[in-house]
Design a protein around this motif. Structure first.
Motif, PDB file in Angstrom:
ATOM      1  N   PRO A 161      -6.235  -2.647  -8.125  1.00 48.64           N
ATOM      2  CA  PRO A 161      -5.940  -3.399  -6.900  1.00 48.64           C
ATOM      3  C   PRO A 161      -7.256  -3.831  -6.245  1.00 48.64           C
ATOM      4  CG  PRO A 161      -4.638  -1.387  -7.036  1.00 48.64           C
ATOM      5  CD  PRO A 161      -5.668  -1.303  -8.121  1.00 48.64           C
ATOM      6  N   TYR A 198      -5.443  -8.350  -7.722  1.00 46.96           N
ATOM      7  CA  TYR A 198      -6.111  -7.351  -8.555  1.00 46.96           C
ATOM      8  C   TYR A 198      -7.535  -7.782  -8.876  1.00 46.96           C
ATOM      9  CZ  TYR A 198      -1.758  -4.900  -8.745  1.00 46.96           C
ATOM     10  OH  TYR A 198      -0.653  -4.185  -8.370  1.00 46.96           O
ATOM     11  N   TYR A 242       0.841  -1.203   0.000  1.00 46.43           N
ATOM     12  CA  TYR A 242       0.000   0.000   0.000  1.00 46.43           C
ATOM     13  C   TYR A 242       0.875   1.251   0.000  1.00 46.43           C
ATOM     14  CZ  TYR A 242      -3.997  -2.973   0.400  1.00 46.43           C
ATOM     15  OH  TYR A 242      -4.945  -3.910   0.115  1.00 46.43           O
ATOM     16  N   TRP A 285     -10.139  -4.834  -3.663  1.00 44.40           N
ATOM     17  CA  TRP A 285     -10.616  -4.468  -2.336  1.00 44.40           C
ATOM     18  C   TRP A 285     -11.594  -5.533  -1.857  1.00 44.40           C
ATOM     19  CZ3 TRP A 285      -8.494  -0.708   0.401  1.00 44.40           C
ATOM     20  CH2 TRP A 285      -7.898   0.369  -0.241  1.00 44.40           C
ATOM     21  N   PRO A 342      -3.783   1.083  -2.613  1.00 44.22           N
ATOM     22  CA  PRO A 342      -2.889   0.064  -3.171  1.00 44.22           C
ATOM     23  C   PRO A 342      -1.753   0.768  -3.920  1.00 44.22           C
ATOM     24  CG  PRO A 342      -5.194  -0.470  -3.595  1.00 44.22           C
ATOM     25  CD  PRO A 342      -5.165   0.942  -3.069  1.00 44.22           C
ATOM     26  N   ALA A 343      -0.540   0.317  -3.710  1.00 43.42           N
ATOM     27  CA  ALA A 343       0.637   1.007  -4.269  1.00 43.42           C
ATOM     28  C   ALA A 343       0.794   0.726  -5.755  1.00 43.42           C
ATOM     29  CB  ALA A 343       1.889   0.550  -3.532  1.00 43.42           C
ATOM     30  N   TRP A 344       1.160   1.751  -6.492  1.00 43.80           N
ATOM     31  CA  TRP A 344       1.477   1.623  -7.906  1.00 43.80           C
ATOM     32  C   TRP A 344       2.948   1.966  -8.118  1.00 43.80           C
ATOM     33  CZ3 TRP A 344      -1.752  -0.509 -11.283  1.00 43.80           C
ATOM     34  CH2 TRP A 344      -3.127  -0.456 -11.048  1.00 43.80           C
TER      35      TRP A 344
END
Lengths: 461, 461
Positions: B229, B146, A146, B231, A229-231
């Protein structure tokens, strides 16, 4: 609007001298710094971005720096200040530009940098102590996949507490809006300033009572913040012949909900001429658009450009030691880049109307050609895309600055005046937020927290 | 507008009888189905949602079903059809409601369900064969953390190819807009219908040439789609005394960029009276708001409600075998829920103007009280929040339906008419997309793909 409200006038309700020996006795083993030179140096933040505040606040200093190791130390300090009626100004990274954390009435500067670390995290949420450095927080959250939704351009030096107490949004607001939007501050834990301090948990709406209140509505010890969520982010610079083109490209990307982005900053020439290390990416005479795009959507970003402009930089975003991330050329770092070599300029902080954004931006550009240099930040605001702006202003006199502000306001551009010390003067509405003002009476009845900042506050006891 | 354009008139350029034995010879070992009963049954999609199409298309059937096992089989079939001038209509899940995949001119129904599976995926992107079932695709992507950004309410039975060819958006469009937004279709691979078929890779903008073209602009074999992402989603129903309150709550959540959401559907009473299995969550006489909210932001969602309405359902979203996910009460499944017990109604597909959304919604509600029952879907459209709508219409005559459509249009509400067979009649602009029409000449010069759907197309050879 009064540009020259004096700090002294604003703090008339607090005593002018403080019983520091008595304070030290009550503090016991809570760490303090009393050496005058150190206290004076550490009393300062980045208020000097404003030539008006630079003059007005130049002699401001605390009497003592208190460095709590934990929340218990905060409680002890708050109690001591309440008993002795000593003002208390919370300070973390000290990166504010409005003199947010300048101890106008002296007293205690509460350095919360040691109150750091993540309390807990889960997917989508991280709870951290207020003094946690934003970069460190982001890196720790990233380890779990994240990232912080948004951060100021001062991410490498600022703290989460300072961001919430003194900021409004930043890198990431193009996707998530500002801190004041629902969901962007999930909870805050605060200590009240009373003889017997209380610890309060403020959730959701209630947590907004500490957002951009400059530390006047309780001492924040923990914050529960949303994470995304990390990109993998790609830093991009696109150069254009005109500012209008840079704006149009930014607008088109801002409106493309399918393109994941964190930053869209159109900047007019000659501002990029001050971006020393980016010289090769900033062609002479050209406006630029700075962007952070999630890697899988870079191709879509290019498709939106459709041949407009020239991509002069495209590289993975890096913010490790020794690296200067591209976002340190945006938001108020844009101003800093210029100030590094030329202190004759200052800036404004604007919010353009979403329903006539382009018209309004271009009208202001034309009106102050060569004097107010456009620098926009696309953001979401209450669900709509608009621009925040931090234009570079070639500074002459306070009167002229005031006239420029008035002219923007008369054209429906909201100004958060960064050249006044009080919350009220700097707010878009020229008054303290009602919720915050009412809440202050509950958590800081004597008005000891950062006195002079919520200037309209009248102590209730 | 012509409500009664006949399929026969629309397909005048294609031969009326087809040399199926010659086709079989050219197809070699490509699997086919020729049993008339099966062919007739499989020729049908969900066109019967429209009483007009139900009458108009009731006798439509293909001559043969071809079931390619891979892209090579698709190429062989396309070549054979081109050589013999046999129409070819691509069919996957067959879940369309506009008769998108009805073989108006007979010929081949190309069942692509066997062309399934993920080709490759990486964080943020999945490339899949066109016949991949959406639920299966989503589940496979979810295994890596994802999920699909958006899907139709027919996710459990529809395919990614059918969604792109026949749909426009759906669950998820409240966050990402529709399929036509940049970034929402990254690439499409298609086979042309020529004697020597070509395989083309269409990326970004170019991929829009196959979006909602009903399979008239090439045979899609693969799609590269963005993923988000994943959830944990919470299904929520909130009940309100009035539709106005359900709308206002939905609007407030839609505008809260800090609250991660996938669905916001205000639905007027008595529509929920038809939601059999949800009876307890749909109080008599009340309007409801259906929502999907990411779990960490459910508390923020409740804070926005601020006491408005009553939460009658709140449960993790489930879509496994034997479970009916809440989204199967939204989008055009709302209509289906009613049609299950009462075929006297039909529906419309509307797009409300973003800049006078509430006014416009309430105006239409008042104008057709009791006849057109409001069902909205909050979406992003070109970066702005507005509502798509699929109201339930108490059907009387084609003339009255036509009048209702005309009245909406005259008030600035766009109608994608689901009661006509052609792309042009159903489009908001009443003409084929220029890009798609021009592209068709390149990839289907003889006009063999789904003839009658792009009615304005004139074969170039």
């Amino acid at each position: 609007m009064t540009l020259h409200q004096t700090p002294a006038a604003a703090r008339s309700h607090v005593p002018q001298s403080h019983d520091i020996p008595a304070l030290l006795a009550l503090l016991g083993d809570v760490p303090v710094i009393t050496e005058p030179v150190v206290v004076r140096r550490r009393s300062r933040d980045f208020f000097w971005y404003s030539p008006i505040l630079a003059e007005e606040l130049k002699d401001v200093r605390a009497d003592i720096i208190v460095q709590p190791r934990d929340e218990a130390d905060v409680i002890r300090t708050a109690s001591a200040c309440a008993r002795l009626r000593i003002p208390l100004t919370v300070r973390a990274g000290g990166t504010g530009n409005y003199g947010q954390a300048m101890p106008l009435a002296g007293g205690v500067l509460l350095d919360i940098n040691a109150l750091s670390g993540i309390v807990w995290q889960k997917p989508g949420v991280a709870r951290a102590r207020a003094g946690t450095n934003l970069l460190a927080l982001d890196q720790e959250v990233r380890a779990g996949g994240y990232e912080l939704r948004m951060h100021p351009s001062t991410k490498r030096t600022a703290t989460i507490g300072g961001f919430v107490a003194g900021g409004s949004g930043g890198v990431g607001s193009v996707a998530y809006g500002g801190l004041r939007e629902p969901g962007n501050i999930l909870a805050a834990r605060i200590v009240t300033v009373e003889e017997e301090p209380r610890v309060l948990e403020l959730r959701q709406d209630a947590a907004q009572k500490v957002n951009r209140a400059y530390g006047t509505t309780g001492i924040i010890t923990e914050l529960e913040m949303p994470t995304a969520p990390a990109w993998p982010w790609i830093d991009v610079i696109v150069a254009f012949d005109t500012f209008e083109e840079a704006f149009a490209a930014g607008r088109d990307v801002a409106h493309a909900d399918g393109v994941v982005k964190k930053l869209l900053s159109p900047i007019a020439w000659p501002i990029p001429s001050k971006f020393g290390a980016l010289k090769r990416a900033c062609p002479e005479g050209q406006a630029i658009l700075i962007a952070m795009i999630a890697e899988p959507f870079l191709e879509s970003f290019r498709a939106i450009l459709a041949g407009r402009g020239t991509i002069t930089l495209e590289a993975p975003s890096e913010e490790g030691p020794g690296q200067v991330p591209l976002y340190e050329y945006t938001w108020n770092h844009t101003t800093l880049q210029w100030l590094k070599t030329d202190r004759s300029v200052t800036y404004l902080q604007l919010l353009y109307p979403h329903d006539r954004l382009e018209e309004s931006v271009m009208q202001m550009k034309a009106l102050f050609e060569g004097e107010v240099l456009p620098h926009l930040e696309f953001i979401r605001f209450a669900g709509r895309i608009t621009c925040s702006a931090l234009p570079i202003v070639r500074y002459t006199t306070p009167e002229r600055l005031n006239a420029i502000i008035a002219e923007h306001e008369s054209h429906g551009v909201m100004v958060a005046n960064p050249h006044v010390v009080s919350l009220e003067g700097g707010s878009r509405h020229k008054r303290a937020d009602a919720d915050q003002s009412g809440f202050k009476a509950e958590v800081d009845p004597m008005g000891l927290l950062n006195p002079g900042k919520m200037a309209s506050y009248v102590p209730v006891r």
